[in-house]
Each structure stands twice: as C-alpha cells, then as structure tokens.
Design an enzyme around this catalytic site. Structure first.
Site, short mmCIF file in Angstrom:
data_model
loop_
_atom_site.label_atom_id
_atom_site.label_comp_id
_atom_site.label_asym_id
_atom_site.label_seq_id
_atom_site.Cartn_x
_atom_site.Cartn_y
_atom_site.Cartn_z
N LEU A 136 0.86 -1.18 0.00
CA LEU A 136 0.00 0.00 0.00
C LEU A 136 0.89 1.23 0.00
O LEU A 136 2.00 1.22 0.55
CB LEU A 136 -0.90 0.02 1.24
CG LEU A 136 -1.90 -1.13 1.42
CD1 LEU A 136 -2.63 -0.98 2.75
CD2 LEU A 136 -2.88 -1.18 0.26
N ASP A 137 0.39 2.30 -0.61
CA ASP A 137 1.13 3.56 -0.56
C ASP A 137 1.28 4.01 0.89
O ASP A 137 0.49 3.65 1.76
CB ASP A 137 0.40 4.64 -1.35
CG ASP A 137 0.31 4.32 -2.84
OD1 ASP A 137 1.18 3.58 -3.32
OD2 ASP A 137 -0.64 4.80 -3.48
N ARG A 138 2.27 4.82 1.12
CA ARG A 138 2.59 5.30 2.46
C ARG A 138 1.36 5.83 3.20
O ARG A 138 1.12 5.51 4.37
CB ARG A 138 3.64 6.41 2.35
CG ARG A 138 4.03 7.08 3.66
CD ARG A 138 4.78 8.37 3.36
NE ARG A 138 3.91 9.36 2.71
CZ ARG A 138 4.32 10.22 1.79
NH1 ARG A 138 5.58 10.23 1.40
NH2 ARG A 138 3.47 11.09 1.26
N THR A 140 -1.87 5.41 2.34
CA THR A 140 -3.07 4.58 2.21
C THR A 140 -3.13 3.64 3.41
O THR A 140 -2.15 2.95 3.71
CB THR A 140 -3.05 3.76 0.91
OG1 THR A 140 -2.99 4.65 -0.20
CG2 THR A 140 -4.28 2.89 0.79
N ARG A 279 -5.88 6.44 -7.46
CA ARG A 279 -5.58 7.86 -7.36
C ARG A 279 -5.56 8.51 -8.74
O ARG A 279 -6.09 9.61 -8.94
CB ARG A 279 -4.25 8.05 -6.64
CG ARG A 279 -4.27 7.52 -5.21
CD ARG A 279 -2.86 7.39 -4.61
NE ARG A 279 -2.20 8.68 -4.49
CZ ARG A 279 -0.93 8.80 -4.09
NH1 ARG A 279 -0.21 7.72 -3.82
NH2 ARG A 279 -0.40 10.01 -4.00
#
Length: 346
Positions: A136-138, A140, A279
C-alpha cells in the site's frame, strides 16, 4: 456489499461523475489526437493526465519526513491484526506508515504473542520467512497481507498477479460529482519521461515508453456512496440507474475548474493492480482524493489542512493458498469514512 453494516467497523474474517463526458448508457469512445511534441516525434505515446503539480514536491517531502519519524516508533499491536493462521497474517496498516516498517515489526509481535507461537509450532517452521504479499502507498491505510513462508508467498503473489484477488477501497474525494452511481474506467498506465505515473490512452496499451517500459492496461469500477452527505447522486433523476457508465480513455479529460466542488465518498473496485491506479483514475474523472496533492487533490478544505490522502484498503477476498477455502478479510473503516457514512443515517 451492504453499506450500513460497515458503520459497525467490525473486523470480519471468513475461512470456509469528473462527470461523465456524455450522458450515454453505452460505452464512450474518444478519438486520440496526436501531439506535435518531441515525444510524438519519437513515437512515444502522450500521457493524458496532468504532470505533477508544483506544490506537491515540497508537501510530499514534508510528508515523507513525518512518515519516517512515525515509522521509526511504530510497533504492531494486537488491535491491528485482522487475521492470522500458520501460513499468513493480515494487518490493518495505519495511514502514514511505510509497508516495510510494518513487515519489520511482525517478528517482534509474533514472538510476544502466545497465539502466534502456537501457530508457528503447528506450521513446524523454526524460522519464519516473512514476505509482503501486497503493498500500500505510504498514506493509504488498510489491509496488508504478510506470508510466513516462501512457498505461500509465491502462491499468493501469483494470485495477485493473475487478478485472482478481489479488492475494494474507500476514498473521500473533492470535485465534480458524477451523474452515474457506478462508473467503470479503462485506460493505459505508465511512467512519463519525467518518471511520474500517468494515465495513457487505452489504445496505447503495449506501446513503448521512455526508459524502456510499456503502457499497461488498468481498469477501475467506482460506486458512488454519497455526495455531500446524501445518498448517491445529487438528484435521483440525474442518476443513470441499473446501468453502468463505462469510459474508455482515448484523450485528455475536460475538467471544468470553476465548477462547484462536491464531497464524494466512493468505493473502488480495481480490476488491475497498477501503481497509484485509484488515485490516477479519480484525478482523471475530476474528483481527486482529498489530500492527494500529487494528483491534484485539495490540500486545504473548509479551513483544515490535510496531511495525507484519504484512501483505505477495505477488503481482500481470495482463495486460501494452502487450505483452498475462500477467505475474506475486512478492515475497519477509518474515521473520515465512517463519519461520512454516518451522515447518511442522521
């Protein structure tokens, strides 16, 4: 998926629009226009989403530094464990924490957990071989799956790669509310010559990009949960009901920057797993995620500054790599999502 049971924010484990460019109920196709810039002369496809905003560089740097500080102090707690057996463990990653930090915290948690000791003994493994099955993105939050052996890691990563894992996300967006309750968008995905992830035309899938990579396909379905605290579309008569609005991207989106901005809660169903997919698609559709400055999301809204984007990995469903039983893991909703859903009841 039922909407209101999510308000209970339970941990559930089981083993066994921008507005559509036209109000058509059929798939929209748009002709691509060839650009005369240098990329076109080199036969590179032209990205259809905007470059990174200038404001994003400094904000992203500050966020990264804050996340590094938070991550250095992070310790996995029992309340963040969504599911565990002898082969894998699912974690509810907090916003603003790096995935690798969560992974590094697992051995200590397992060593301090009597239940985990028992599961490891049942697995008859003296040494855990921990791997991230998904990332997961930082900023998220939500479900991360960590496997406990190389064998299980290989099987589960293959399931993700082959799109055998069903995922849902929830996002809070600010922008022009869509007129359809359900939207599917299909496009290309790749890095531009400046290294940023961008949306490309669906017809460009397979074409070579600067740096040697190629445009890959990506597809996301969005379900509108609320607009300005109300169910679905702004007016029932404006909604395209029972039929899905499908957009095949072939040219740049036309966004009315002066249009009224709405608060939109959406559930996303990504059918591919590209970097920043949700996104990017939210940006292209004209309702970027709140706080997502990299993709034109608002940084300040109604007197408040947002230090991260509001995107949450809500559920994962897949066949257990060892037992073969269907497994569905659900993460409790973060406050911003449960608050938005609560408004639908009040």
């Amino acid at each position: 998926m039922p909407l209101f049971p999510l308000l209970q924010a339970q941990q559930s484990f089981f083993l066994y629009r921008p507005k559509p460019l036209f109000k058509f109920r059929r798939t929209h196709f748009f002709r691509s226009r060839m650009s005369s810039n240098s990329d076109s002369l080199q036969n590179y496809p032209t990205p259809l989403s905007p470059p990174l905003p200038s404001i994003s560089k400094d904000i992203e740097l500050a966020r990264a530094m804050t996340a590094s500080s938070k991550s250095s102090l992070f310790e996995l707690s029992k309340s963040e464990i969504l599911y565990e057996d002898e082969w894998l463990i699912a974690v509810n990653k907090p916003q603003g924490i790096y995935c690798d930090t969560v992974l590094a915290s697992v051995p200590r948690f397992l060593s301090d957990s009597p239940d985990s000791d028992r599961l490891c003994q049942e697995n008859q493994s003296s040494t855990l071989e921990l791997h991230l099955a998904n990332r997961l993105d930082r900023d998220t939050s939500g479900i991360m799956v960590i496997t406990k052996s190389h064998k299980v890691a290989s099987m589960l990563v293959k399931a993700f790669t082959n799109h055998k894992v069903q995922k849902t996300y929830v996002a809070f967006c600010i922008g022009s509310a869509p007129q359809s309750e359900r939207i599917t968008i299909k496009s290309g995905h790749g890095r531009s010559k400046f290294g940023a992830w961008r949306v490309y035309a669906a017809g460009d899938v397979g074409r070579k990009l600067p740096g040697g990579s190629v445009v890959r396909d990506m597809e996301t379905t969005f379900e509108v949960l609320s607009i300005n605290g109300q169910h679905g579309c702004k007016e029932p008569s404006e909604c395209v009901k029972d039929e899905e609005n499908s957009i095949v991207v072939e040219e740049k989106a036309v966004i009315d920057v002066d249009a009224k901005k709405d608060e939109i809660l959406v559930r996303a169903f990504p059918r591919s797993g590209r970097t920043h997919q949700i996104r990017l698609h939210c940006q292209y559709l004209g309702f970027p995620i709140r706080g997502d400055v990299k993709y034109e999301g608002v940084y300040e809204w109604k007197g408040r500054t947002y230090d991260a984007h509001e995107l949450h990995a809500e559920t994962l469903s897949f066949q257990h790599p060892i037992t073969g039983f269907p497994l569905m893991i659900q993460a409790p909703l973060p406050f911003w999502a449960s608050q938005a859903l609560q408004l639908l009841i009040d």
